[in-house]
Design a protein around this motif. Structure first.
Motif, PDB file in Angstrom:
ATOM      1  N   LEU A  13      37.732  30.419  43.914  1.00  0.00           N
ATOM      2  CA  LEU A  13      37.108  31.641  43.645  1.00  0.00           C
ATOM      3  C   LEU A  13      35.834  31.677  43.765  1.00  0.00           C
ATOM      4  O   LEU A  13      35.228  32.469  44.603  1.00  0.00           O
ATOM      5  CB  LEU A  13      37.381  32.061  41.917  1.00  0.00           C
ATOM      6  N   ARG A  17      33.873  33.792  46.980  1.00  0.00           N
ATOM      7  CA  ARG A  17      32.967  34.885  46.618  1.00  0.00           C
ATOM      8  C   ARG A  17      31.588  34.634  46.986  1.00  0.00           C
ATOM      9  O   ARG A  17      31.007  35.456  47.528  1.00  0.00           O
ATOM     10  CB  ARG A  17      32.837  35.011  45.056  1.00  0.00           C
ATOM     11  N   TYR A  42      42.998  31.532  46.041  1.00  0.00           N
ATOM     12  CA  TYR A  42      43.724  32.249  45.209  1.00  0.00           C
ATOM     13  C   TYR A  42      43.324  32.212  43.669  1.00  0.00           C
ATOM     14  O   TYR A  42      42.209  31.334  43.424  1.00  0.00           O
ATOM     15  CB  TYR A  42      45.233  31.648  45.075  1.00  0.00           C
ATOM     16  N   ASP A  43      43.723  33.041  43.023  1.00  0.00           N
ATOM     17  CA  ASP A  43      43.152  33.232  41.576  1.00  0.00           C
ATOM     18  C   ASP A  43      44.133  32.238  40.596  1.00  0.00           C
ATOM     19  O   ASP A  43      45.233  32.388  40.706  1.00  0.00           O
ATOM     20  CB  ASP A  43      43.423  34.719  41.408  1.00  0.00           C
ATOM     21  N   ARG A  44      43.401  31.692  39.722  1.00  0.00           N
ATOM     22  CA  ARG A  44      44.060  30.629  38.706  1.00  0.00           C
ATOM     23  C   ARG A  44      44.497  31.463  37.441  1.00  0.00           C
ATOM     24  O   ARG A  44      45.531  30.921  37.013  1.00  0.00           O
ATOM     25  CB  ARG A  44      43.291  29.440  38.567  1.00  0.00           C
ATOM     26  N   VAL A  59      48.873  36.062  43.850  1.00  0.00           N
ATOM     27  CA  VAL A  59      47.400  35.401  43.480  1.00  0.00           C
ATOM     28  C   VAL A  59      46.383  35.205  44.454  1.00  0.00           C
ATOM     29  O   VAL A  59      45.372  34.804  44.211  1.00  0.00           O
ATOM     30  CB  VAL A  59      47.906  33.746  43.039  1.00  0.00           C
ATOM     31  N   LEU A  61      43.381  35.687  46.542  1.00  0.00           N
ATOM     32  CA  LEU A  61      42.333  36.545  46.514  1.00  0.00           C
ATOM     33  C   LEU A  61      41.958  37.480  47.730  1.00  0.00           C
ATOM     34  O   LEU A  61      41.101  38.550  47.258  1.00  0.00           O
ATOM     35  CB  LEU A  61      40.929  35.624  46.199  1.00  0.00           C
ATOM     36  N   TRP A 300      35.898  32.448  34.308  1.00  0.00           N
ATOM     37  CA  TRP A 300      36.153  33.212  35.611  1.00  0.00           C
ATOM     38  C   TRP A 300      34.994  34.039  35.913  1.00  0.00           C
ATOM     39  O   TRP A 300      34.392  33.788  37.198  1.00  0.00           O
ATOM     40  CB  TRP A 300      37.258  34.026  35.663  1.00  0.00           C
ATOM     41  N   THR A 301      34.479  34.856  35.106  1.00  0.00           N
ATOM     42  CA  THR A 301      33.374  35.602  35.406  1.00  0.00           C
ATOM     43  C   THR A 301      31.944  34.854  35.552  1.00  0.00           C
ATOM     44  O   THR A 301      31.153  35.213  36.360  1.00  0.00           O
ATOM     45  CB  THR A 301      32.962  36.835  34.461  1.00  0.00           C
ATOM     46  N   VAL A 304      32.065  34.059  39.308  1.00  0.00           N
ATOM     47  CA  VAL A 304      31.666  35.105  40.158  1.00  0.00           C
ATOM     48  C   VAL A 304      30.154  35.441  40.132  1.00  0.00           C
ATOM     49  O   VAL A 304      29.656  35.741  41.176  1.00  0.00           O
ATOM     50  CB  VAL A 304      32.578  36.393  39.551  1.00  0.00           C
TER      51      VAL A 304
END
Length: 398
Positions: A13, A17, A42-44, A59, A61, A300-301, A304
Motif C-alpha cells: 500500500l 501510494r 495488493y490490499d491486506r 485485493v 490495489l 492502513w490510513t 496512506v
C-alpha cells in the motif's frame, strides 16, 4: 527534493501510494517499485475478512495496465538484501541473481513480518495471515476443520475468529490480557468486544496464554494453556502481531528507533531518515508527530497519509496538517472504527450502547483524545471535527 531514479522498496500500500502521488504531483522521472512477493501491490485488510471467507478474492490495489500507463517500473519477486547509502545503491535478489541498483531517492516501505509462535517452524496446521497465500492456505484448511484455536485477541485475531465462525468452525480464542483488544482500547471497551464473541458462541479464554502447542506426526492438534487446561484444534492461527521488516538494513548505518517507542526506522515528521535522500513510511517507519513524539503506527490510513506527506516533501509542495488518525475493523457484521490517538489508560465515556453497537469518547486531562465505536459510523465520523483542535470532552457530554 526528489532526484532520479526514485527506488521504492516495498510494493504494498505505501509503496504504490507514494509512487502514485509522485506521478500525480508532476514528477516525470524514473520510478522503480520493488516487491519481494510475486504479486503486484495488493490490499491486506481483506485477507482476514473477505478473502478468508471466500466472499471476495479481489485485493489488487491497481489494475495491471496502471503501471505501464503511469510509467512505474514494477519489479515483483525482487527482494532487497542490502542498502548502501554511501554508494547510493541497493542489492536486489531476483530469480536467484543479485544486482546492484543505483538510486537518487530511496523510499523504504517494507511493512511488517508476522510474528510466529516459538518452535513452530515446520509444524503443519499452524497459520499466520500476512500474505495472500497465508489467507488462501487458512481458507483451505478451514474447509475441512471442525475446531480452530486462535492465539491472540488483537484486531487480526478477532477478525480471523469472526471469519472462521462465519465459516461454521468452532473457535477457541486465547488472550493473556483481561479482554480482547484491551491493549489498544482498554478493558472497558474490551468488555464490549467480549460480549460480541461470547454471544456468537466463541470459546473465549482470557487471562491465559499458550504454554505449548501439542503436535502429532508433525501437525498441530491443540495446545496446553498457562492454566493447565488443554484445547484441541484442527487448525491453529497465530495472531500475535508483527515486527518491522528491516533485516536488509543491517550494516547500512540507517538509524533505527528504540523499541520503547515502537522500533522501526527512525524518521522525522515527513519521513526523512538519518541517511541523505532516504525516506521511510508505513508500518516499518517511526515518525515524529507534530508535538515531536516518536511513534510507529500500523494502520492502513496512517500509511496512506505517510505516502502523501513523503511525496509532498519530495516535490516541494506545501505540507498539509497531519490528518486525524483513523482505523477500522470488521467483526460479526459490525464495523469497528477508531478516530484520534486514544490510549488504554485514558478515561472512557460511553455515550451510546444498545448491548451490541456502541460509541465512546476517550479523554486525557479533560481533553478529547479519541472516539471509538462499533456500528455507529455516522455518529463517529461526525466527531472527527472535535479532534482537529483541543476540545474539552465535557462539551460533548452535555
Amino acid at each position: 527534493m526528489v532526484t532520479s531514479p526514485v527506488v521504492i522498496v516495498g510494493a504494498g500500500l505505501g509503496g504504490i501510494r507514494v509512487a502514485e502521488n509522485l506521478r500525480s504531483g508532476g514528477y516525470d522521472g524514473q520510478i522503480i517499485l520493488l516487491g519481494a512477493e510475486e504479486h503486484p501491490p495488493y490490499d491486506r485488510p481483506p485477507l482476514s475478512k473477505t478473502v478468508l471467507t471466500g466472499a471476495d478474492d479481489r485485493v489488487d490495489l491497481k489494475p495491471s495496465e496502471f503501471f505501464d500507463e503511469s510509467g512505474i517500473d514494477l519489479r515483483t519477486g525482487s527482494r532487497v538484501r542490502a542498502v548502501d547509502p554511501g554508494s547510493r545503491t541497493v542489492s536486489v535478489e531476483r530469480g536467484g541473481a543479485v544486482e546492484e541498483l543505483g538510486y537518487g531517492t530511496l523510499i523504504l516501505a517494507t511493512g511488517l513480518v508476522a510474528r510466529r509462535f516459538p518452535g513452530t517452524d515446520g509444524v503443519a496446521g499452524v497459520h499466520v495471515i500476512r500474505t495472500v497465500e497465508d489467507a488462501l492456505a487458512l481458507r483451505a484448511a478451514a474447509a475441512s476443520a471442525r475446531r480452530a484455536l486462535v492465539i491472540g485477541a488483537g484486531f487480526i485475531g478477532c477478525e480471523v475468529t469472526a471469519s472462521l465462525h462465519g465459516l461454521g468452525v468452532e473457535v477457541t480464542l486465547v488472550e493473556p490480557t483481561p479482554t480482547p483488544l484491551s491493549g489498544p482500547l482498554g478493558e472497558q471497551i474490551g468488555q464490549m468486544v467480549t460480549r460480541l464473541h461470547v454471544e456468537a458462541g466463541v470459546d473465549l479464554r482470557v487471562g491465559v496464554g499458550v504454554d505449548e502447542l501439542l503436535t502429532e506426526d508433525g501437525r498441530a492438534v491443540g495446545a496446553v494453556l498457562s492454566d493447565g487446561t488443554r484445547v484441541g484444534a484442527d487448525v491453529v492461527v497465530v495472531g500475535i502481531g508483527g515486527y518491522p521488516d528491516l533485516d536488509y538494513l543491517e550494516g547500512s548505518g540507517i538509524a533505527l528507533a528504540d523499541r520503547a517507542v515502537g522500533g522501526g526506522i527512525a524518521c522525522d515528521g515527513v519521513g526523512r531518515t538519518s541517511a541523505a535522500d532516504v525516506y521511510a513510511l508505513g508500518d516499518c517507519a517511526n515518525w515524529h508527530d507534530p508535538e515531536g513524539n516518536a511513534h510507529r503506527v500500523e494502520h492502513w490510513t496512517h500509511t496512506v497519509d505517510h505516502a502523501a506527506l513523503v511525496a509532498a516533501q519530495l516535490l516541494g509542495h506545501p505540507i498539509a496538517h497531519q490528518p486525524v488518525p483513523y482505523f477500522w475493523s470488521d467483526q460479526y457484521g459490525l464495523k469497528f472504527q477508531m478516530l484520534g490517538s486514544p490510549r488504554p489508560d485514558d478515561e472512557v465515556h460511553v455515550v451510546d450502547d444498545d448491548g451490541r453497537k456502541f460509541l465512546a469518547y476517550y479523554s486525557r486531562e479533560g481533553l478529547l483524545t479519541g472516539v471509538v465505536g462499533a456500528g455507529r459510523v455516522g455518529k463517529l465520523m461526525k466527531a472527527r471535527q472535535y479532534l482537529l483542535t483541543p476540545t474539552p470532552v465535557a462539551t460533548l457530554l452535555g
